[in-house]
Design a protein around this motif. Structure first.
Motif, PDB file in Angstrom:
ATOM      1  N   LYS A  90       0.865  -1.426  -0.022  1.00  0.00           N
ATOM      2  CA  LYS A  90       0.060  -0.085   0.021  1.00  0.00           C
ATOM      3  C   LYS A  90       0.707   1.047  -0.056  1.00  0.00           C
ATOM      4  N   CYS A  94      -0.222   4.949  -0.962  1.00  0.00           N
ATOM      5  CA  CYS A  94      -0.532   5.941   0.300  1.00  0.00           C
ATOM      6  C   CYS A  94       0.170   7.093   0.117  1.00  0.00           C
ATOM      7  N   TYR A 136       2.037   6.287  -7.661  1.00  0.00           N
ATOM      8  CA  TYR A 136       0.791   6.123  -7.376  1.00  0.00           C
ATOM      9  C   TYR A 136       0.209   5.002  -8.300  1.00  0.00           C
ATOM     10  N   LEU A 204      -7.591   8.265   0.016  1.00  0.00           N
ATOM     11  CA  LEU A 204      -6.356   7.685   1.233  1.00  0.00           C
ATOM     12  C   LEU A 204      -6.818   6.865   2.211  1.00  0.00           C
ATOM     13  N   THR A 205      -8.082   7.356   2.919  1.00  0.00           N
ATOM     14  CA  THR A 205      -8.770   6.522   4.058  1.00  0.00           C
ATOM     15  C   THR A 205      -8.931   5.208   3.262  1.00  0.00           C
ATOM     16  N   THR A 207      -7.948   3.525   1.025  1.00  0.00           N
ATOM     17  CA  THR A 207      -6.736   2.582   0.867  1.00  0.00           C
ATOM     18  C   THR A 207      -5.992   2.220   2.187  1.00  0.00           C
ATOM     19  N   LEU A 208      -6.066   3.069   2.795  1.00  0.00           N
ATOM     20  CA  LEU A 208      -5.178   2.747   4.004  1.00  0.00           C
ATOM     21  C   LEU A 208      -5.948   1.986   4.999  1.00  0.00           C
TER      22      LEU A 208
END
Length: 470
Positions: A90, A94, A136, A204-205, A207-208
């Motif tokens: 990730k 990220c 990315y 981002l949220t 993916t993380l």
């Protein structure tokens, strides 16, 4: 045994690409507003001179912005890719998304606090240092590959490309309307910039914290790991022998000499590595990418100058037309692949792109712009087919090396040619603003030559057959 809910990377791509396209419109309109005021003030409201000065300022801004982003992302992107391959899958996604969130927040501050637009040069450098688009997109492709079986990998990667195109189209068509939501306030564009930052933060949220990387290939294997490793090595060896047999002329009767050829390496590539074909294909890819990249760099400036002089809504529609090409090129590749070879599809893409640029050079009205874009419908067929031809010139174990070198050459070429085309555009504003588009069109037509030479050489090589022994 508890199984986690399977998730996909497409939602992150949708959110990030929507955020990116509305940001592009917001940045362009902010530049137009700031530089238009500056140019008219410094030149005493002389409209023609003011328009020319505005064009030079905007084109100089994009030149510096793109060079900073490209040059600062090279080392970071490679380092993040290495960490991603070591298990931190990730991380290459990220880190750039975090950089995008911060840089979009900087545009919001530029609008709200009336900071100078040169602050965005720092945003571009920050994007590059966080990995940029190169890290990315490579990370997205790696995760998409991990989430699919070998048989369904192509379908999985295509679905990510489609998500990218859909989000870009929606973002482009709506960006003008979003930009005008606060048209009566002192800080027009603040809502659009805030939404861009929000959607990058959502990506981002997701993916993380939500995305889990599930590899069905790994979980479906039940054989012994040593046996599986031996089987993979054997299959790679057989594939290498087969590829070397088709790429190297071997009219010899000695059947024992051919298998040994695949095991002989010079440097990092095997002896079946066709240097001439590789150089020709890289040359064609470079010419196309330089032509396409410089066209994309200059197009925003061209859209907001006279005679088009587009507003935010029209700029959004113009960008949306560019994303339609993703769908038409995919459909063209899917259709033509049933009856044509890679070289034919590559030439169709080059002709489509070059002819559209030639018409774009003479655009005076809005309808002419979309006619030029319609001629670009198959333009994006070029790079996938060139990459396909390139992969057939080397052993399978060398794919990663050759593609990394190709992407690095694109980045270096962008840094070198961006200021050259920008200065040419500025020098020709008075008498022919579309001159750079003609240069890009010529480069695209010239790229057909090395592609055709590779096709001829490959056909000649495959024409040699071993003489049967008596």
């Amino acid at each position: 045994m508890c199984h986690r809910l399977r998730t996909f990377i497409e939602p992150a791509v949708l959110s990030a690409q929507f955020a990116s396209t509305i940001y592009d419109t917001g940045l362009l309109m902010t530049l137009k507003e700031r530089y238009n005021v500056t140019a008219n003030y410094s030149l005493g409201n002389a409209s023609h001179s003011g328009d020319e000065e505005e064009q030079k300022d905007i084109s100089n801004f994009y030149m510096i912005y793109n060079i900073l982003h490209a040059s600062t992302s090279i080392l970071t992107a490679f380092y993040l890719a290495i960490l991603g391959d070591k298990g931190f899958r990730k991380l290459p996604v990220c880190c750039p998304l975090l950089g995008y969130v911060i840089s979009r927040a900087m545009l919001l501050l530029v609008i709200l606090l009336d900071w100078p637009v040169q602050v965005m040069f720092g945003a571009a450098a920050l994007q590059g240092l966080s990995g940029g688009y190169a890290s990315y997109w490579a990370g997205v492709m790696a995760i998409a590959s991990d989430q699919s079986t070998v048989e369904q990998r192509s379908l999985q990667l295509v679905s990510v490309e489609v998500a990218y195109g859909v989000a870009g189209f929606i973002g482009s068509t709506t960006s003008g309307y979003i930009y005008n939501l606060d048209i009566h306030t002192e800080h027009q564009g603040a809502i659009l910039s805030g939404l861009s930052m929000l959607f990058f933060l959502l990506s981002l949220t997701y993916t993380l914290f939500i995305l889990n990387i599930h590899n069905p290939t790994i979980h479906s294997q039940t054989r012994d790991p040593q046996e599986e490793h031996k089987s993979i090595n054997d299959s790679k060896e057989e594939e290498s022998k087969h590829e070397c047999g088709t790429l190297v002329n071997a009219p010899s009767n000695n059947s024992e000499s051919s298998p040994k050829l695949a095991d002989t390496y010079i440097g990092i590539f095997p002896t079946c590595y066709n240097k001439v074909n590789i150089l020709l294909l890289v040359m064609a890819a470079l010419m196309y990418r330089v032509a396409n990249g410089r066209f994309v760099d200059i197009l925003p400036t061209f859209m907001v100058k006279k005679p088009l002089n587009w507003n935010a809504k029209q700029v959004g529609y113009g960008n949306a037309a560019g994303f339609v090409i993703f769908f038409t090129s995919f459909a063209g590749t899917w259709f033509f692949s049933k009856c044509l070879r890679d070289v034919s599809m590559g030439i169709i893409g080059l002709v489509s792109f070059a002819s559209g640029l030639l018409v774009m050079a003479f655009v005076q009205k809005t309808y002419m712009f979309f006619i030029a874009r319609a001629l670009n419908l198959f333009a994006l067929m070029t790079m996938p087919t060139i990459r396909s031809m390139l992969s057939k010139q080397v052993d399978a174990s060398s794919y990663g090396k050759i593609f990394v070198l190709l992407e690095l050459s694109f980045t270096l070429a962008s840094v070198i040619t961006s200021p050259i085309f920008t200065k040419i555009y500025q020098a020709t504003l008075d008498w022919f603003a579309g001159f750079c588009f003609i240069l890009s069109s010529i480069l695209s037509f010239l790229a057909i030559i090395p592609v055709g030479v590779v096709a001829y050489r490959t056909r000649q090589q495959q024409g040699y057959e071993p003489i049967p022994s008596s």
